[in-house]
Design an enzyme around this catalytic site. Structure first.
Site, PDB file in Angstrom:
ATOM      1  CG  HIS A  28      -4.012  -5.107   6.851  1.00  3.68           C
ATOM      2  ND1 HIS A  28      -4.822  -6.384   7.283  1.00  3.68           N
ATOM      3  CD2 HIS A  28      -2.791  -5.091   7.565  1.00  3.68           C
ATOM      4  CE1 HIS A  28      -3.941  -6.937   8.122  1.00  3.68           C
ATOM      5  NE2 HIS A  28      -2.782  -6.250   8.258  1.00  3.68           N
ATOM      6  N   GLY A  31      -7.219  -1.776  -2.217  1.00  5.93           N
ATOM      7  CA  GLY A  31      -7.193  -1.107  -3.134  1.00  5.93           C
ATOM      8  C   GLY A  31      -5.748  -0.903  -3.593  1.00  5.93           C
ATOM      9  CG  ASP A  88       4.555   5.949   4.527  1.00  3.04           C
ATOM     10  OD1 ASP A  88       3.561   5.364   5.085  1.00  3.04           O
ATOM     11  OD2 ASP A  88       5.111   7.146   4.997  1.00  3.04           O
ATOM     12  CB  SER A  89       2.269   7.381  -0.789  1.00  2.20           C
ATOM     13  OG  SER A  89       1.037   6.471  -0.224  1.00  2.20           O
ATOM     14  CG  ASP A 177      -6.827  10.636  -5.670  1.00  2.00           C
ATOM     15  OD1 ASP A 177      -5.543  11.032  -5.318  1.00  2.00           O
ATOM     16  OD2 ASP A 177      -6.839   9.524  -6.083  1.00  2.00           O
ATOM     17  NE  ARG A 203       0.901   3.174  -4.103  1.00  2.00           N
ATOM     18  CZ  ARG A 203       0.038   3.835  -3.712  1.00  2.00           C
ATOM     19  NH1 ARG A 203      -0.978   4.010  -4.574  1.00  2.00           N
ATOM     20  NH2 ARG A 203       0.125   4.403  -2.392  1.00  2.00           N
TER      21      ARG A 203
END
Length: 217
Positions: A28, A31, A88-89, A177, A203
């Protein structure tokens, strides 16, 4: 239809090629969807998201990135009858024994939504509490799972090594980040151009493996 990735063939493993024209991105997060859309643009795939199909977010009950990515990918594939791609990260900080790991987003949860400044502050304070030495090494991890409605899936893990810095630097990106400086760079992900970050990120590493295994002919 099945295909063979040359690297996988040398390992004695077959990977299923993506043959359809439609793919669900099991998220959902707008970004994240746009990032995947950009990476998959060369392959002419029609993409949709969980939100487009009115799908709820499944409960992530596993203790690994692979386990939670599989939950999301298979839930979307079963609900739509289409292949689905999920990730999943999170960030693993060595001085904290790999935490927050799969709980990366949980550290930011508040009654009013997610507060990543709070989460980053917690990470730094816990590193201070254990007197973790410099460099405070860490890595962003991403696992991509491509699942089909028949229950088959392919798994592609990716990583970006780096270190934790303080104070927070930069207002680009998201999550942790601003305190993560990737190896080989003198700026944080929070200071880096969005598309430059996407080119080198955890990613992107997983996506390169996904493309080689399932999209390239």
């Amino acid at each position: 239809m099945w295909g063979i990735d040359e690297n996988a063939e040398r390992r004695g493993v077959l990977t299923r090629k993506f043959e359809g024209g439609r793919l669900v991105i099991a998220t959902h997060n707008r970004g994240k969807f746009e990032e995947m859309e950009h990476l998959l643009e060369p392959y002419g795939v029609e993409l949709s998201s969980n939100a487009d199909h009115g799908l709820p977010e499944p409960e992530e009950t596993e203790s690994t990135f692979i386990g939670n990515a599989k939950i999301k990918a298979h839930a979307a594939a079963q609900a739509t009858g289409l292949p689905a791609l999920a990730d999943d990260s999170g960030i693993e900080i060595d001085g904290l024994g790999g935490a927050p790991g799969v709980h990366t987003a949980d550290w930011a949860e508040t009654s009013d939504g997610r507060d990543f400044v709070m989460a980053m502050t917690r990470a730094w304070e816990e590193l201070q509490a254990v007197d973790a030495p410099e460099p405070r090494t860490a890595r962003f991890c991403c696992t991509l799972v491509l699942a089909w409605p028949d229950g088959h899936d392919e798994v592609f893990p990716g990583q970006m090594p780096g270190r934790i810095v303080w104070p927070m630097r930069g207002d680009q990106g998201h999550g942790y980040d601003p305190i993560f400086q990737p190896d080989g760079y003198d700026v944080t992900f929070g200071e880096m151009d969005r598309w430059e970050k996407n080119r080198i990120s955890h990613r992107a590493d997983a996506f390169r493996k996904l493309v080689a295994g399932c999209f390239e002919r």
